[in-house]
Design a protein around this motif. Structure first.
Motif, PDB file in Angstrom:
ATOM      1  N   LYS A   1       0.825  -1.216   0.000  1.00  0.00           N
ATOM      2  CA  LYS A   1       0.000   0.000   0.000  1.00  0.00           C
ATOM      3  C   LYS A   1       0.855   1.261   0.000  1.00  0.00           C
ATOM      4  O   LYS A   1       0.337   2.362   0.185  1.00  0.00           O
ATOM      5  CB  LYS A   1      -0.912   0.008   1.239  1.00  0.00           C
ATOM      6  CG  LYS A   1      -1.785  -1.226   1.414  1.00  0.00           C
ATOM      7  CD  LYS A   1      -2.818  -1.345   0.333  1.00  0.00           C
ATOM      8  CE  LYS A   1      -3.871  -2.395   0.643  1.00  0.00           C
ATOM      9  NZ  LYS A   1      -3.307  -3.755   0.774  1.00  0.00           N
TER      10      LYS A   1
ATOM     11  N   PRO B   1       2.279   3.229  -2.279  1.00  0.00           N
ATOM     12  CA  PRO B   1       1.868   4.384  -3.098  1.00  0.00           C
ATOM     13  C   PRO B   1       0.703   5.168  -2.483  1.00  0.00           C
ATOM     14  O   PRO B   1       0.696   6.402  -2.507  1.00  0.00           O
ATOM     15  CB  PRO B   1       1.465   3.740  -4.427  1.00  0.00           C
ATOM     16  CG  PRO B   1       2.269   2.489  -4.495  1.00  0.00           C
ATOM     17  CD  PRO B   1       2.316   1.988  -3.077  1.00  0.00           C
ATOM     18  N   LYS B   2      -0.267   4.453  -1.925  1.00  0.00           N
ATOM     19  CA  LYS B   2      -1.404   5.131  -1.301  1.00  0.00           C
ATOM     20  C   LYS B   2      -0.978   5.847  -0.018  1.00  0.00           C
ATOM     21  O   LYS B   2      -1.459   6.940   0.288  1.00  0.00           O
ATOM     22  CB  LYS B   2      -2.513   4.124  -0.996  1.00  0.00           C
ATOM     23  CG  LYS B   2      -3.198   3.559  -2.235  1.00  0.00           C
ATOM     24  CD  LYS B   2      -4.341   2.633  -1.869  1.00  0.00           C
ATOM     25  CE  LYS B   2      -5.036   2.122  -3.117  1.00  0.00           C
ATOM     26  NZ  LYS B   2      -6.163   1.211  -2.779  1.00  0.00           N
TER      27      LYS B   2
ATOM     28  N   ASP C   1       2.067   7.049   0.612  1.00  0.00           N
ATOM     29  CA  ASP C   1       2.835   8.226   0.198  1.00  0.00           C
ATOM     30  C   ASP C   1       1.913   9.342  -0.278  1.00  0.00           C
ATOM     31  O   ASP C   1       2.132  10.523   0.030  1.00  0.00           O
ATOM     32  CB  ASP C   1       3.808   7.853  -0.924  1.00  0.00           C
ATOM     33  CG  ASP C   1       4.942   6.961  -0.439  1.00  0.00           C
ATOM     34  OD1 ASP C   1       5.154   6.883   0.787  1.00  0.00           O
ATOM     35  OD2 ASP C   1       5.609   6.333  -1.293  1.00  0.00           O
ATOM     36  N   SER C   2       0.874   8.959  -1.023  1.00  0.00           N
ATOM     37  CA  SER C   2      -0.068   9.960  -1.523  1.00  0.00           C
ATOM     38  C   SER C   2      -0.799  10.641  -0.370  1.00  0.00           C
ATOM     39  O   SER C   2      -0.960  11.866  -0.356  1.00  0.00           O
ATOM     40  CB  SER C   2      -1.071   9.305  -2.470  1.00  0.00           C
ATOM     41  OG  SER C   2      -2.035  10.234  -2.919  1.00  0.00           O
ATOM     42  N   PHE C   3      -1.213   9.852   0.620  1.00  0.00           N
ATOM     43  CA  PHE C   3      -1.891  10.425   1.787  1.00  0.00           C
ATOM     44  C   PHE C   3      -0.970  11.381   2.534  1.00  0.00           C
ATOM     45  O   PHE C   3      -1.382  12.481   2.922  1.00  0.00           O
ATOM     46  CB  PHE C   3      -2.349   9.306   2.715  1.00  0.00           C
ATOM     47  CG  PHE C   3      -2.823   9.790   4.055  1.00  0.00           C
ATOM     48  CD1 PHE C   3      -4.106  10.299   4.205  1.00  0.00           C
ATOM     49  CD2 PHE C   3      -1.977   9.774   5.149  1.00  0.00           C
ATOM     50  CE1 PHE C   3      -4.540  10.770   5.442  1.00  0.00           C
ATOM     51  CE2 PHE C   3      -2.402  10.243   6.390  1.00  0.00           C
ATOM     52  CZ  PHE C   3      -3.690  10.743   6.533  1.00  0.00           C
ATOM     53  N   GLU C   4       0.290  10.978   2.718  1.00  0.00           N
ATOM     54  CA  GLU C   4       1.217  11.825   3.464  1.00  0.00           C
ATOM     55  C   GLU C   4       1.495  13.137   2.725  1.00  0.00           C
ATOM     56  O   GLU C   4       1.651  14.190   3.350  1.00  0.00           O
ATOM     57  CB  GLU C   4       2.511  11.074   3.729  1.00  0.00           C
ATOM     58  CG  GLU C   4       2.363   9.960   4.761  1.00  0.00           C
ATOM     59  CD  GLU C   4       3.685   9.318   5.118  1.00  0.00           C
ATOM     60  OE1 GLU C   4       4.639   9.433   4.319  1.00  0.00           O
ATOM     61  OE2 GLU C   4       3.751   8.692   6.189  1.00  0.00           O
ATOM     62  N   THR C   5       1.540  13.074   1.406  1.00  0.00           N
ATOM     63  CA  THR C   5       1.749  14.296   0.626  1.00  0.00           C
ATOM     64  C   THR C   5       0.586  15.259   0.822  1.00  0.00           C
ATOM     65  O   THR C   5       0.774  16.466   1.036  1.00  0.00           O
ATOM     66  CB  THR C   5       1.907  13.955  -0.865  1.00  0.00           C
ATOM     67  OG1 THR C   5       3.064  13.127  -1.030  1.00  0.00           O
ATOM     68  CG2 THR C   5       2.076  15.217  -1.692  1.00  0.00           C
ATOM     69  N   ARG C   6      -0.648  14.726   0.743  1.00  0.00           N
ATOM     70  CA  ARG C   6      -1.829  15.573   0.960  1.00  0.00           C
ATOM     71  C   ARG C   6      -1.867  16.102   2.392  1.00  0.00           C
ATOM     72  O   ARG C   6      -2.196  17.270   2.620  1.00  0.00           O
ATOM     73  CB  ARG C   6      -3.113  14.771   0.671  1.00  0.00           C
ATOM     74  CG  ARG C   6      -3.259  14.340  -0.791  1.00  0.00           C
ATOM     75  CD  ARG C   6      -4.686  13.874  -1.076  1.00  0.00           C
ATOM     76  NE  ARG C   6      -5.131  12.847  -0.155  1.00  0.00           N
ATOM     77  CZ  ARG C   6      -4.946  11.549  -0.338  1.00  0.00           C
ATOM     78  NH1 ARG C   6      -4.301  11.116  -1.431  1.00  0.00           N
ATOM     79  NH2 ARG C   6      -5.392  10.671   0.534  1.00  0.00           N
TER      80      ARG C   6
END
Length: 209
Positions: free
Chosen positions: A183, A185-186, A188-193
């Motif tokens: 998981k 990629p998901k 990392d995407s959450f942490e960026t947001r």
């Protein structure tokens, strides 16, 4: 975690019921959190007498079972305490598959987390495989996880059931950490947001570190 797909190996017989985790690895070997070096404690009190002499008829002391990777055992294997050192010790010795009529639940689940395939079979099928295992190196057994079948040395085939998710994890070498990394990629995407919308949280975390 090492993947489990197909295994062809010598099967060792352990015709005992209620083999608990203390029999698998006694408490004096639990002082480490390392997963290696535990084979020396595997079945310590079963394979030797109190004065340290090898028990001749125990499989670990018989040359025909050297390198065995499959263990055929009795009912209620892995009962007792929940120590994870038990599957660690089996794996360190080289056991990748344990076949029995039933397992203690915690031990059963710990096996999957450590790359060991525990297979539950009806007693009559275990009895047949136990007879095969008693033939030593002349009787190699093949376990095919994808097909969910066991092939004996005489060509007979036994089907087994396994939870689909646990099968997926073993086939792909995924323990809980591996499943989490799938998981990534998901995550990392959450942490960026999160960093963009609430930067003060990360600033506070940096000061604490």
């Amino acid at each position: 975690m090492e993947k489990f797909t197909t295994l062809t190996a010598v099967a060792a017989p352990l015709p005992m019921i209620n083999v608990d985790t203390d029999m698998i690895i006694p408490k004096q070997f639990l002082k480490t959190v390392e997963r290696t070096g535990l084979a020396k404690g595997l079945f310590f009190e079963l394979r030797q007498t109190p004065d340290g002499k090898p028990v001749p008829d125990f499989f670990m002391n018989q040359p025909q079972y050297k390198g065995a990777q499959i263990l055929v055992a009795g009912d209620n294997f892995g009962c007792g305490s929940s120590r994870e050192h038990a599957p660690w010790a089996l794996l360190d010795y080289g056991i990748r598959c344990v076949i029995a009529p039933s397992f203690a639940d915690i031990f059963y689940n710990n096996c999957f987390q450590n790359g060991i395939l525990p297979i539950k079979l009806p007693q009559e099928d275990v009895d047949k495989l136990m007879d095969d295992a008693k033939r030593g190196a002349n009787a190699r057994i093949t376990v095919d996880l994808e097909r969910q079948e066991i092939k004996g040395p005489d060509g007979g085939t036994i089907k087994f059931e396994i939870d689909a998710f646990k099968k997926h994890c073993l086939l792909n070498g995924l323990d809980n950490i591996g499943l989490t990394l799938e998981k990534k990629p998901k995550i990392d995407s959450f942490e960026t947001r999160q960093r963009a919308s609430q930067p003060w949280l990360y600033a506070e975390a940096g000061r604490t570190a």
